[in-house]
Scaffold this motif. Structure first.
Motif, PDB file in Angstrom:
ATOM      1  N   SER A   1       0.911  -1.251  -0.237  1.00 57.93           N
ATOM      2  CA  SER A   1       0.062   0.007  -0.105  1.00 57.93           C
ATOM      3  C   SER A   1       0.667   1.239  -0.158  1.00 57.93           C
ATOM      4  O   SER A   1       1.945   1.256   0.673  1.00 57.93           O
ATOM      5  N   GLY A   2       0.520   2.225  -0.734  1.00 54.02           N
ATOM      6  CA  GLY A   2       1.192   3.567  -0.795  1.00 54.02           C
ATOM      7  C   GLY A   2       2.406   3.449  -1.707  1.00 54.02           C
ATOM      8  O   GLY A   2       3.041   4.483  -1.810  1.00 54.02           O
ATOM      9  N   GLN A   3       2.517   2.290  -2.393  1.00 53.39           N
ATOM     10  CA  GLN A   3       3.802   2.274  -3.298  1.00 53.39           C
ATOM     11  C   GLN A   3       3.345   1.841  -4.624  1.00 53.39           C
ATOM     12  O   GLN A   3       4.334   1.345  -5.248  1.00 53.39           O
ATOM     13  N   GLY A   4       2.426   2.215  -5.384  1.00 56.26           N
ATOM     14  CA  GLY A   4       1.985   1.928  -6.506  1.00 56.26           C
ATOM     15  C   GLY A   4       2.368   2.906  -7.561  1.00 56.26           C
ATOM     16  O   GLY A   4       3.197   3.935  -7.054  1.00 56.26           O
ATOM     17  N   PRO A   5       2.323   2.574  -8.782  1.00 56.73           N
ATOM     18  CA  PRO A   5       2.965   3.740  -9.637  1.00 56.73           C
ATOM     19  C   PRO A   5       2.072   4.850  -9.746  1.00 56.73           C
ATOM     20  O   PRO A   5       0.879   5.142  -9.571  1.00 56.73           O
ATOM     21  N   GLY A   6       2.931   6.165  -9.755  1.00 53.83           N
ATOM     22  CA  GLY A   6       2.339   7.410  -9.823  1.00 53.83           C
ATOM     23  C   GLY A   6       2.002   7.765  -8.266  1.00 53.83           C
ATOM     24  O   GLY A   6       1.084   8.954  -8.381  1.00 53.83           O
TER      25      GLY A   6
ATOM     26  N   ASP B   1       4.207   8.914  -5.612  1.00 50.26           N
ATOM     27  CA  ASP B   1       5.024   9.627  -5.143  1.00 50.26           C
ATOM     28  C   ASP B   1       5.746  10.391  -6.258  1.00 50.26           C
ATOM     29  O   ASP B   1       6.919  10.828  -6.313  1.00 50.26           O
ATOM     30  N   LEU B   2       4.724  10.922  -7.216  1.00 46.92           N
ATOM     31  CA  LEU B   2       5.262  11.878  -8.299  1.00 46.92           C
ATOM     32  C   LEU B   2       5.485  13.249  -7.603  1.00 46.92           C
ATOM     33  O   LEU B   2       6.489  13.995  -8.317  1.00 46.92           O
ATOM     34  N   SER B   3       4.956  13.706  -6.353  1.00 49.42           N
ATOM     35  CA  SER B   3       4.995  14.905  -6.024  1.00 49.42           C
ATOM     36  C   SER B   3       6.526  15.310  -5.911  1.00 49.42           C
ATOM     37  O   SER B   3       7.076  16.615  -6.346  1.00 49.42           O
TER      38      SER B   3
ATOM     39  N   LEU C   1       9.209  14.210  -7.050  1.00 44.22           N
ATOM     40  CA  LEU C   1      10.026  14.093  -8.395  1.00 44.22           C
ATOM     41  C   LEU C   1       9.528  15.463  -9.403  1.00 44.22           C
ATOM     42  O   LEU C   1      10.352  15.986 -10.107  1.00 44.22           O
ATOM     43  N   LEU C   2       8.070  15.685  -9.429  1.00 41.57           N
ATOM     44  CA  LEU C   2       7.966  16.867 -10.006  1.00 41.57           C
ATOM     45  C   LEU C   2       8.389  18.200  -9.309  1.00 41.57           C
ATOM     46  O   LEU C   2       8.647  19.301 -10.195  1.00 41.57           O
ATOM     47  N   ALA C   3       7.998  18.172  -8.214  1.00 42.71           N
ATOM     48  CA  ALA C   3       9.073  19.367  -7.698  1.00 42.71           C
ATOM     49  C   ALA C   3      10.486  19.633  -7.757  1.00 42.71           C
ATOM     50  O   ALA C   3      11.046  20.547  -7.994  1.00 42.71           O
ATOM     51  N   GLY C   4      11.222  18.515  -7.648  1.00 45.04           N
ATOM     52  CA  GLY C   4      12.529  18.509  -8.118  1.00 45.04           C
ATOM     53  C   GLY C   4      12.633  18.988  -9.550  1.00 45.04           C
ATOM     54  O   GLY C   4      13.732  19.784  -9.811  1.00 45.04           O
ATOM     55  N   ALA C   5      12.111  18.279 -10.483  1.00 47.13           N
ATOM     56  CA  ALA C   5      11.922  18.775 -11.849  1.00 47.13           C
ATOM     57  C   ALA C   5      11.817  20.400 -12.181  1.00 47.13           C
ATOM     58  O   ALA C   5      12.327  21.109 -12.794  1.00 47.13           O
ATOM     59  N   ALA C   6      10.833  20.745 -11.340  1.00 47.21           N
ATOM     60  CA  ALA C   6      10.338  22.297 -11.636  1.00 47.21           C
ATOM     61  C   ALA C   6      11.419  23.043 -10.920  1.00 47.21           C
ATOM     62  O   ALA C   6      11.991  24.218 -11.404  1.00 47.21           O
ATOM     63  N   THR C   7      12.317  22.701  -9.967  1.00 48.52           N
ATOM     64  CA  THR C   7      13.338  23.549  -9.400  1.00 48.52           C
ATOM     65  C   THR C   7      14.516  23.442 -10.186  1.00 48.52           C
ATOM     66  O   THR C   7      15.059  24.357 -10.331  1.00 48.52           O
ATOM     67  N   ALA C   8      14.669  22.365 -10.831  1.00 47.89           N
ATOM     68  CA  ALA C   8      15.699  22.379 -11.825  1.00 47.89           C
ATOM     69  C   ALA C   8      15.637  23.182 -12.912  1.00 47.89           C
ATOM     70  O   ALA C   8      16.517  23.797 -13.133  1.00 47.89           O
TER      71      ALA C   8
END
Length: 140
Positions: free
Chosen positions: A17-22, A24-26, A28-35
């Motif tokens: 539970s809690g480890q499916g695909p999609g 924990d994207l938050s 990852l998206l925050a890191g990409a936006a920061t970059a």
């Protein structure tokens, strides 16, 4: 004495539970936006001729004040928080541009530096306010 038993996960589901695909994207998206925002600021400050300079710099100019204002507005609903933080970012950018034009000191480097300074100051004030709140709760 009481015995505490640890439940093992059921074998019915293929994923824990809690480890499916999609899930924990938050981060990852925050890191990409920061970059992307950081690259935009560096490209603008270094005067690099690149087709990505304009979009990445615009993203930085919207994202940096948005994140700072959004951090200060923790009590709002998510949609209202996004709406107010983006509107605040546009207002900060416009006020910086208007202020620089009013004193006849307009420059791209100055605008990026001013938006960075204002956003950093707002984030710093939010962090100080949260730390003071924690220490006050710890004393009580």
């Amino acid at each position: 004495m009481q015995t505490i038993r640890i439940k093992t996960p059921s074998t019915d589901s293929a994923q824990p539970s809690g480890q499916g695909p999609g899930r924990d994207l938050s981060p990852l998206l925050a890191g990409a936006a920061t970059a992307v925002a950081g690259v935009g600021a560096v490209l603008a400050l270094a005067d690099v001729d690149s087709p990505l300079r304009g979009p990445f710099t615009l993203f930085f100019l919207l994202a940096a004040p948005s994140v700072a204002i959004g951090a200060a507005l923790r009590g709002l609903e998510p949609f209202g928080r996004v709406l107010v933080s983006v509107a605040g970012a546009v207002a900060v950018d416009m006020l910086v541009a208007q202020g620089m034009l009013a004193v006849h000191r307009w420059s791209v480097h100055g605008g990026i530096a001013a938006v960075t300074a204002i956003s950093s100051l707002v984030l710093l004030l939010v962090l100080v306010r949260r730390l003071r709140g924690r220490t006050a709760r710890g004393r009580a």
